[in-house]
Design a protein around this motif. Structure first.
Motif, PDB file in Angstrom:
ATOM      1  N   LEU A   1     -25.716  10.143 -24.432  1.00  0.00           N
ATOM      2  CA  LEU A   1     -27.046  10.076 -25.048  1.00  0.00           C
ATOM      3  C   LEU A   1     -27.662   8.678 -25.002  1.00  0.00           C
ATOM      4  CD1 LEU A   1     -26.754  12.591 -28.016  1.00  0.00           C
ATOM      5  CD2 LEU A   1     -27.926  12.894 -25.829  1.00  0.00           C
ATOM      6  N   PRO A   2     -26.925   7.624 -25.372  1.00  0.00           N
ATOM      7  CA  PRO A   2     -27.514   6.286 -25.213  1.00  0.00           C
ATOM      8  C   PRO A   2     -27.860   5.961 -23.751  1.00  0.00           C
ATOM      9  CG  PRO A   2     -25.635   6.176 -26.683  1.00  0.00           C
ATOM     10  CD  PRO A   2     -25.648   7.553 -26.091  1.00  0.00           C
ATOM     11  N   ALA A   3     -27.028   6.417 -22.826  1.00  0.00           N
ATOM     12  CA  ALA A   3     -27.295   6.158 -21.404  1.00  0.00           C
ATOM     13  C   ALA A   3     -28.616   6.787 -20.974  1.00  0.00           C
ATOM     14  CB  ALA A   3     -26.146   6.678 -20.543  1.00  0.00           C
TER      15      ALA A   3
ATOM     16  N   GLU B   1     -34.264   6.169 -19.656  1.00  0.00           N
ATOM     17  CA  GLU B   1     -35.654   6.597 -19.817  1.00  0.00           C
ATOM     18  C   GLU B   1     -36.552   5.417 -20.207  1.00  0.00           C
ATOM     19  OE1 GLU B   1     -39.076   8.725 -19.772  1.00  0.00           O
ATOM     20  OE2 GLU B   1     -37.140   9.285 -18.927  1.00  0.00           O
ATOM     21  N   MET B   2     -36.083   4.574 -21.126  1.00  0.00           N
ATOM     22  CA  MET B   2     -36.868   3.395 -21.501  1.00  0.00           C
ATOM     23  C   MET B   2     -37.106   2.512 -20.282  1.00  0.00           C
ATOM     24  SD  MET B   2     -35.650   2.099 -25.283  1.00  0.00           S
ATOM     25  CE  MET B   2     -33.894   2.366 -25.240  1.00  0.00           C
ATOM     26  N   LEU B   3     -36.072   2.313 -19.477  1.00  0.00           N
ATOM     27  CA  LEU B   3     -36.212   1.484 -18.278  1.00  0.00           C
ATOM     28  C   LEU B   3     -37.186   2.107 -17.284  1.00  0.00           C
ATOM     29  CD1 LEU B   3     -32.481   0.414 -17.827  1.00  0.00           C
ATOM     30  CD2 LEU B   3     -34.405  -1.107 -18.382  1.00  0.00           C
ATOM     31  N   HIS B   4     -37.104   3.423 -17.099  1.00  0.00           N
ATOM     32  CA  HIS B   4     -38.044   4.109 -16.200  1.00  0.00           C
ATOM     33  C   HIS B   4     -39.483   3.886 -16.666  1.00  0.00           C
ATOM     34  CE1 HIS B   4     -35.340   6.104 -13.445  1.00  0.00           C
ATOM     35  NE2 HIS B   4     -34.638   6.621 -14.453  1.00  0.00           N
ATOM     36  N   LEU B   5     -39.707   3.956 -17.981  1.00  0.00           N
ATOM     37  CA  LEU B   5     -41.051   3.745 -18.521  1.00  0.00           C
ATOM     38  C   LEU B   5     -41.546   2.316 -18.268  1.00  0.00           C
ATOM     39  CD1 LEU B   5     -40.768   5.694 -21.889  1.00  0.00           C
ATOM     40  CD2 LEU B   5     -42.131   6.336 -19.875  1.00  0.00           C
ATOM     41  N   LEU B   6     -40.611   1.396 -18.064  1.00  0.00           N
ATOM     42  CA  LEU B   6     -40.958   0.009 -17.754  1.00  0.00           C
ATOM     43  C   LEU B   6     -41.085  -0.226 -16.254  1.00  0.00           C
ATOM     44  CD1 LEU B   6     -38.607  -1.691 -20.360  1.00  0.00           C
ATOM     45  CD2 LEU B   6     -41.113  -1.595 -20.446  1.00  0.00           C
ATOM     46  N   GLY B   7     -40.940   0.846 -15.467  1.00  0.00           N
ATOM     47  CA  GLY B   7     -41.097   0.740 -14.019  1.00  0.00           C
ATOM     48  C   GLY B   7     -39.837   0.362 -13.267  1.00  0.00           C
ATOM     49  N   VAL B   8     -38.703   0.387 -13.944  1.00  0.00           N
ATOM     50  CA  VAL B   8     -37.429  -0.005 -13.342  1.00  0.00           C
ATOM     51  C   VAL B   8     -36.848   1.143 -12.521  1.00  0.00           C
ATOM     52  CG1 VAL B   8     -35.014  -0.589 -13.889  1.00  0.00           C
ATOM     53  CG2 VAL B   8     -36.892  -1.680 -15.138  1.00  0.00           C
ATOM     54  N   GLU B   9     -36.267   0.809 -11.364  1.00  0.00           N
ATOM     55  CA  GLU B   9     -35.442   1.762 -10.631  1.00  0.00           C
ATOM     56  C   GLU B   9     -34.033   1.597 -11.186  1.00  0.00           C
ATOM     57  OE1 GLU B   9     -33.703   2.730  -6.205  1.00  0.00           O
ATOM     58  OE2 GLU B   9     -35.468   1.442  -6.358  1.00  0.00           O
ATOM     59  N   VAL B  10     -33.584   2.591 -11.927  1.00  0.00           N
ATOM     60  CA  VAL B  10     -32.288   2.525 -12.594  1.00  0.00           C
ATOM     61  C   VAL B  10     -31.190   2.963 -11.627  1.00  0.00           C
ATOM     62  CG1 VAL B  10     -30.893   3.372 -14.524  1.00  0.00           C
ATOM     63  CG2 VAL B  10     -33.348   2.972 -14.835  1.00  0.00           C
TER      64      VAL B  10
ATOM     65  N   ARG C   1     -27.745 -10.898 -24.984  1.00  0.00           N
ATOM     66  CA  ARG C   1     -27.081  -9.749 -25.593  1.00  0.00           C
ATOM     67  C   ARG C   1     -28.096  -8.953 -26.395  1.00  0.00           C
ATOM     68  NH1 ARG C   1     -24.255  -9.161 -30.506  1.00  0.00           N
ATOM     69  NH2 ARG C   1     -24.655 -11.338 -30.964  1.00  0.00           N
ATOM     70  N   LEU C   2     -28.114  -7.663 -26.166  1.00  0.00           N
ATOM     71  CA  LEU C   2     -28.913  -6.738 -26.953  1.00  0.00           C
ATOM     72  C   LEU C   2     -27.988  -6.071 -27.961  1.00  0.00           C
ATOM     73  CD1 LEU C   2     -31.136  -4.755 -24.440  1.00  0.00           C
ATOM     74  CD2 LEU C   2     -31.912  -5.801 -26.560  1.00  0.00           C
ATOM     75  N   THR C   3     -28.354  -6.106 -29.215  1.00  0.00           N
ATOM     76  CA  THR C   3     -27.551  -5.478 -30.248  1.00  0.00           C
ATOM     77  C   THR C   3     -27.992  -4.025 -30.404  1.00  0.00           C
ATOM     78  OG1 THR C   3     -27.308  -7.586 -31.372  1.00  0.00           O
ATOM     79  CG2 THR C   3     -26.824  -5.620 -32.654  1.00  0.00           C
ATOM     80  N   LYS C   4     -27.034  -3.112 -30.248  1.00  0.00           N
ATOM     81  CA  LYS C   4     -27.327  -1.685 -30.416  1.00  0.00           C
ATOM     82  C   LYS C   4     -27.480  -1.363 -31.888  1.00  0.00           C
ATOM     83  CE  LYS C   4     -24.707  -0.035 -26.444  1.00  0.00           C
ATOM     84  NZ  LYS C   4     -23.575   0.811 -26.036  1.00  0.00           N
ATOM     85  N   PRO C   5     -28.365  -0.478 -32.239  1.00  0.00           N
ATOM     86  CA  PRO C   5     -29.376   0.151 -31.395  1.00  0.00           C
ATOM     87  C   PRO C   5     -30.553  -0.795 -31.185  1.00  0.00           C
ATOM     88  CG  PRO C   5     -29.593   0.957 -33.639  1.00  0.00           C
ATOM     89  CD  PRO C   5     -28.422   0.008 -33.625  1.00  0.00           C
ATOM     90  N   PHE C   6     -31.304  -0.567 -30.119  1.00  0.00           N
ATOM     91  CA  PHE C   6     -32.467  -1.394 -29.820  1.00  0.00           C
ATOM     92  C   PHE C   6     -33.618  -0.506 -29.364  1.00  0.00           C
ATOM     93  CE2 PHE C   6     -29.455  -1.457 -26.292  1.00  0.00           C
ATOM     94  CZ  PHE C   6     -30.210  -0.909 -25.264  1.00  0.00           C
ATOM     95  N   ASP C   7     -34.817  -1.063 -29.400  1.00  0.00           N
ATOM     96  CA  ASP C   7     -35.989  -0.311 -28.975  1.00  0.00           C
ATOM     97  C   ASP C   7     -36.450  -0.806 -27.602  1.00  0.00           C
ATOM     98  OD1 ASP C   7     -37.284  -2.748 -29.425  1.00  0.00           O
ATOM     99  OD2 ASP C   7     -38.242  -2.081 -31.276  1.00  0.00           O
ATOM    100  N   ARG C   8     -37.462  -0.153 -27.069  1.00  0.00           N
ATOM    101  CA  ARG C   8     -37.942  -0.474 -25.716  1.00  0.00           C
ATOM    102  C   ARG C   8     -38.486  -1.892 -25.624  1.00  0.00           C
ATOM    103  NH1 ARG C   8     -42.553   2.918 -22.724  1.00  0.00           N
ATOM    104  NH2 ARG C   8     -43.675   2.036 -24.447  1.00  0.00           N
ATOM    105  N   LEU C   9     -39.177  -2.356 -26.642  1.00  0.00           N
ATOM    106  CA  LEU C   9     -39.723  -3.711 -26.618  1.00  0.00           C
ATOM    107  C   LEU C   9     -38.602  -4.743 -26.552  1.00  0.00           C
ATOM    108  CD1 LEU C   9     -42.151  -5.600 -26.721  1.00  0.00           C
ATOM    109  CD2 LEU C   9     -42.062  -5.454 -29.213  1.00  0.00           C
TER     110      LEU C   9
END
Length: 126
Positions: A19-21, A26-35, A102-110
């Protein structure tokens, strides 16, 4: 809507929990990233680093009980920027990786966009 700094980049996503993956992809796709991925285990991540042309990577620290640090080592050797996405405190990271973003989980798209863009600028001199 503004264009993301990450638009068009190829970023490896290493995350072993489904689920986190999916959510981060999806967040990365919304930012235009090729995951690239998400990849759920150490062997697949190491293969992806060897086989794929990458602009960066987001690494979960613990992959089903295995530390992701061999992947981080390989990314360092290739001068590919990366960041850790984890719920663990900084002290869990080996000393050589403690200054990596480092991103601390959980995190948002911003937060994801901000930290990932900063990690890429850091290596690319921006």
């Amino acid at each position: 809507m503004s264009i993301s700094e990450l638009d068009g980049l190829r970023i490896l996503l290493v995350e072993d929990e489904y689920l986190p993956a999916v959510e981060v992809a999806e967040m990365l796709h919304l930012l235009g990233v090729e995951v690239i991925g998400p990849v759920p285990d150490l062997d697949s991540a190491l293969n992806a680093v060897s086989d794929e042309l990458l602009d960066g990577a987001i690494l979960d620290v613990n992959l089903r009980g295995e530390a992701v640090f061999p992947v981080a080592e390989r990314l360092l050797a290739r001068n590919t920027p990366f960041l850790f996405a984890t719920g663990y405190d900084e002290w869990v990271l080996p000393e050589k990786f403690r200054d990596h973003p480092r991103l601390t989980k959980p995190f948002d798209r911003l937060s994801l966009e901000r930290v990932t863009a900063a990690a890429l600028r850091r290596v690319n001199g921006g």
